[in-house]
Motif scaffolding. Sequence first.
Motif, PDB file in Angstrom:
ATOM      1  N   VAL A   9    -101.077 -40.853  23.921  1.00  0.00           N
ATOM      2  CA  VAL A   9    -100.988 -41.091  25.355  1.00  0.00           C
ATOM      3  C   VAL A   9    -101.156 -39.734  26.030  1.00  0.00           C
ATOM      4  CG1 VAL A   9     -99.467 -41.845  27.221  1.00  0.00           C
ATOM      5  CG2 VAL A   9     -99.444 -43.055  25.043  1.00  0.00           C
ATOM      6  N   HIS A  10    -101.995 -39.668  27.042  1.00  0.00           N
ATOM      7  CA  HIS A  10    -102.258 -38.427  27.773  1.00  0.00           C
ATOM      8  C   HIS A  10    -101.675 -38.588  29.178  1.00  0.00           C
ATOM      9  CE1 HIS A  10    -105.245 -35.015  28.662  1.00  0.00           C
ATOM     10  NE2 HIS A  10    -104.575 -35.218  29.784  1.00  0.00           N
ATOM     11  N   LEU A  11    -100.686 -37.762  29.503  1.00  0.00           N
ATOM     12  CA  LEU A  11     -99.998 -37.861  30.791  1.00  0.00           C
ATOM     13  C   LEU A  11    -100.239 -36.619  31.630  1.00  0.00           C
ATOM     14  CD1 LEU A  11     -96.577 -39.193  29.458  1.00  0.00           C
ATOM     15  CD2 LEU A  11     -98.407 -40.531  30.516  1.00  0.00           C
ATOM     16  N   LYS A  12    -100.360 -36.816  32.926  1.00  0.00           N
ATOM     17  CA  LYS A  12    -100.497 -35.710  33.868  1.00  0.00           C
ATOM     18  C   LYS A  12     -99.120 -35.371  34.423  1.00  0.00           C
ATOM     19  CE  LYS A  12    -105.105 -37.179  35.181  1.00  0.00           C
ATOM     20  NZ  LYS A  12    -105.935 -37.670  36.288  1.00  0.00           N
ATOM     21  N   VAL A  13     -98.806 -34.076  34.474  1.00  0.00           N
ATOM     22  CA  VAL A  13     -97.495 -33.610  34.941  1.00  0.00           C
ATOM     23  C   VAL A  13     -97.673 -32.444  35.903  1.00  0.00           C
ATOM     24  CG1 VAL A  13     -96.348 -34.389  32.810  1.00  0.00           C
ATOM     25  CG2 VAL A  13     -97.173 -32.032  32.969  1.00  0.00           C
ATOM     26  N   ARG A  14     -96.665 -32.228  36.726  1.00  0.00           N
ATOM     27  CA  ARG A  14     -96.726 -31.119  37.683  1.00  0.00           C
ATOM     28  C   ARG A  14     -96.398 -29.779  37.026  1.00  0.00           C
ATOM     29  NH1 ARG A  14     -94.239 -35.250  40.457  1.00  0.00           N
ATOM     30  NH2 ARG A  14     -95.499 -36.092  42.133  1.00  0.00           N
ATOM     31  N   ASP A  15     -95.386 -29.760  36.155  1.00  0.00           N
ATOM     32  CA  ASP A  15     -94.896 -28.520  35.546  1.00  0.00           C
ATOM     33  C   ASP A  15     -94.870 -28.711  34.033  1.00  0.00           C
ATOM     34  OD1 ASP A  15     -92.933 -26.709  34.344  1.00  0.00           O
ATOM     35  OD2 ASP A  15     -92.402 -26.140  36.387  1.00  0.00           O
ATOM     36  N   LEU A  16     -95.754 -28.042  33.332  1.00  0.00           N
ATOM     37  CA  LEU A  16     -95.923 -28.226  31.898  1.00  0.00           C
ATOM     38  C   LEU A  16     -94.674 -27.846  31.107  1.00  0.00           C
ATOM     39  CD1 LEU A  16     -98.163 -29.209  30.002  1.00  0.00           C
ATOM     40  CD2 LEU A  16     -98.908 -26.834  29.785  1.00  0.00           C
ATOM     41  N   ASP A  17     -94.056 -26.729  31.441  1.00  0.00           N
ATOM     42  CA  ASP A  17     -92.863 -26.293  30.714  1.00  0.00           C
ATOM     43  C   ASP A  17     -91.709 -27.275  30.897  1.00  0.00           C
ATOM     44  OD1 ASP A  17     -94.102 -23.961  29.716  1.00  0.00           O
ATOM     45  OD2 ASP A  17     -93.565 -22.832  31.519  1.00  0.00           O
ATOM     46  N   ARG A  18     -91.501 -27.731  32.124  1.00  0.00           N
ATOM     47  CA  ARG A  18     -90.429 -28.699  32.410  1.00  0.00           C
ATOM     48  C   ARG A  18     -90.671 -30.003  31.658  1.00  0.00           C
ATOM     49  NH1 ARG A  18     -90.011 -31.233  38.334  1.00  0.00           N
ATOM     50  NH2 ARG A  18     -91.959 -32.118  37.565  1.00  0.00           N
ATOM     51  N   ALA A  19     -91.920 -30.491  31.694  1.00  0.00           N
ATOM     52  CA  ALA A  19     -92.253 -31.743  31.016  1.00  0.00           C
ATOM     53  C   ALA A  19     -92.093 -31.601  29.505  1.00  0.00           C
ATOM     54  CB  ALA A  19     -93.674 -32.171  31.364  1.00  0.00           C
ATOM     55  N   GLU A  20     -92.564 -30.509  28.939  1.00  0.00           N
ATOM     56  CA  GLU A  20     -92.426 -30.307  27.498  1.00  0.00           C
ATOM     57  C   GLU A  20     -90.956 -30.289  27.097  1.00  0.00           C
ATOM     58  OE1 GLU A  20     -93.439 -27.298  23.806  1.00  0.00           O
ATOM     59  OE2 GLU A  20     -94.009 -26.671  25.827  1.00  0.00           O
ATOM     60  N   ALA A  21     -90.132 -29.583  27.846  1.00  0.00           N
ATOM     61  CA  ALA A  21     -88.699 -29.525  27.538  1.00  0.00           C
ATOM     62  C   ALA A  21     -88.078 -30.918  27.582  1.00  0.00           C
ATOM     63  CB  ALA A  21     -87.994 -28.586  28.516  1.00  0.00           C
ATOM     64  N   PHE A  22     -88.453 -31.733  28.559  1.00  0.00           N
ATOM     65  CA  PHE A  22     -87.926 -33.089  28.685  1.00  0.00           C
ATOM     66  C   PHE A  22     -88.302 -33.942  27.474  1.00  0.00           C
ATOM     67  CE2 PHE A  22     -88.059 -37.510  30.041  1.00  0.00           C
ATOM     68  CZ  PHE A  22     -86.895 -37.648  30.780  1.00  0.00           C
ATOM     69  N   TYR A  23     -89.571 -33.940  27.104  1.00  0.00           N
ATOM     70  CA  TYR A  23     -90.034 -34.762  25.990  1.00  0.00           C
ATOM     71  C   TYR A  23     -89.451 -34.277  24.658  1.00  0.00           C
ATOM     72  CZ  TYR A  23     -93.088 -37.562  28.857  1.00  0.00           C
ATOM     73  OH  TYR A  23     -93.546 -38.456  29.784  1.00  0.00           O
ATOM     74  N   ARG A  24     -89.270 -32.999  24.513  1.00  0.00           N
ATOM     75  CA  ARG A  24     -88.658 -32.482  23.283  1.00  0.00           C
ATOM     76  C   ARG A  24     -87.178 -32.855  23.228  1.00  0.00           C
ATOM     77  NH1 ARG A  24     -91.430 -26.890  21.557  1.00  0.00           N
ATOM     78  NH2 ARG A  24     -89.751 -27.069  20.067  1.00  0.00           N
ATOM     79  N   ARG A  25     -86.480 -32.720  24.345  1.00  0.00           N
ATOM     80  CA  ARG A  25     -85.040 -32.991  24.373  1.00  0.00           C
ATOM     81  C   ARG A  25     -84.717 -34.471  24.198  1.00  0.00           C
ATOM     82  NH1 ARG A  25     -80.891 -31.700  29.393  1.00  0.00           N
ATOM     83  NH2 ARG A  25     -79.051 -32.644  28.422  1.00  0.00           N
ATOM     84  N   PHE A  26     -85.366 -35.337  24.959  1.00  0.00           N
ATOM     85  CA  PHE A  26     -84.963 -36.735  24.992  1.00  0.00           C
ATOM     86  C   PHE A  26     -85.753 -37.650  24.052  1.00  0.00           C
ATOM     87  CE2 PHE A  26     -83.557 -35.144  29.189  1.00  0.00           C
ATOM     88  CZ  PHE A  26     -82.194 -35.276  28.953  1.00  0.00           C
ATOM     89  N   LEU A  27     -86.923 -37.228  23.599  1.00  0.00           N
ATOM     90  CA  LEU A  27     -87.699 -38.055  22.687  1.00  0.00           C
ATOM     91  C   LEU A  27     -87.848 -37.413  21.314  1.00  0.00           C
ATOM     92  CD1 LEU A  27     -90.314 -39.331  25.239  1.00  0.00           C
ATOM     93  CD2 LEU A  27     -88.431 -40.613  24.245  1.00  0.00           C
ATOM     94  N   LEU A  53     -99.683 -33.654  27.249  1.00  0.00           N
ATOM     95  CA  LEU A  53     -99.231 -33.392  28.612  1.00  0.00           C
ATOM     96  C   LEU A  53    -100.216 -32.426  29.247  1.00  0.00           C
ATOM     97  CD1 LEU A  53     -95.419 -32.796  27.912  1.00  0.00           C
ATOM     98  CD2 LEU A  53     -96.522 -34.907  28.705  1.00  0.00           C
ATOM     99  N   GLN A  54    -100.729 -32.786  30.419  1.00  0.00           N
ATOM    100  CA  GLN A  54    -101.692 -31.965  31.134  1.00  0.00           C
ATOM    101  C   GLN A  54    -101.097 -31.548  32.465  1.00  0.00           C
ATOM    102  OE1 GLN A  54    -105.315 -33.988  32.116  1.00  0.00           O
ATOM    103  NE2 GLN A  54    -106.138 -32.254  33.257  1.00  0.00           N
ATOM    104  N   GLN A  55    -101.023 -30.240  32.697  1.00  0.00           N
ATOM    105  CA  GLN A  55    -100.492 -29.737  33.968  1.00  0.00           C
ATOM    106  C   GLN A  55    -101.538 -29.887  35.061  1.00  0.00           C
ATOM    107  OE1 GLN A  55     -97.554 -26.484  34.513  1.00  0.00           O
ATOM    108  NE2 GLN A  55     -99.390 -25.299  34.971  1.00  0.00           N
ATOM    109  N   VAL A  56    -101.145 -30.554  36.156  1.00  0.00           N
ATOM    110  CA  VAL A  56    -102.054 -30.735  37.283  1.00  0.00           C
ATOM    111  C   VAL A  56    -101.556 -30.014  38.534  1.00  0.00           C
ATOM    112  CG1 VAL A  56    -103.085 -32.868  36.432  1.00  0.00           C
ATOM    113  CG2 VAL A  56    -101.026 -32.990  37.823  1.00  0.00           C
ATOM    114  N   GLY A  57    -100.409 -29.342  38.455  1.00  0.00           N
ATOM    115  CA  GLY A  57     -99.927 -28.526  39.548  1.00  0.00           C
ATOM    116  C   GLY A  57     -98.826 -29.155  40.370  1.00  0.00           C
TER     117      GLY A  57
END
Length: 153
Positions: A9-27, A53-57
């Motif tokens: 699954v390819h998801l677009k996110v605003r902040d790559l570091d924040r999103a990565e931390a979330f997916y690592r922590r909770f999944l 996860l793709q950072q889109v800003g």
Amino acid sequence: MITTRLGHVHLKVRDLDRAEAFYRRFLGLRRTERIGDALVFLSGGDPHHEVALQQVGPEAPPAVRQGVGLYHSAFEVPDRRTLGRAYRALTEAGVPVHPVDHRISWALYFSDPDGNGLEIYWDTRGEPGGTPRWAGASRPLTPAQLLDGLDDD
């Protein structure tokens, strides 16, 4: 006819570091690759990846809730105890969670920091009270049901 399986699954996110931390922590996903500030690839076991996860800003508009698009990505856990641990971790972190008993599964619905829908579920089709088909069943699950037996964790 061709035979396929879902690769990732390819998801677009605003902040790559924040999103990565979330997916690592909770999944419980781990990083398999990072390409600068543009992309992170995460996996729960596949040597390649299951989530991109793709950072889109920071100014990217949110997805429209009633519009066409991906509703959620689902992640299966092996047992009730693991689902309970996931529920506890999410709620203790202040993540709003909607728990549901579908009779084929117990499911936790929530969103990542960018509003992408996620589900963590335990397949209950072979459990007492489980059914082989969904048939539209969606009953509430209580915190007590989810946390039962986790006192010794």
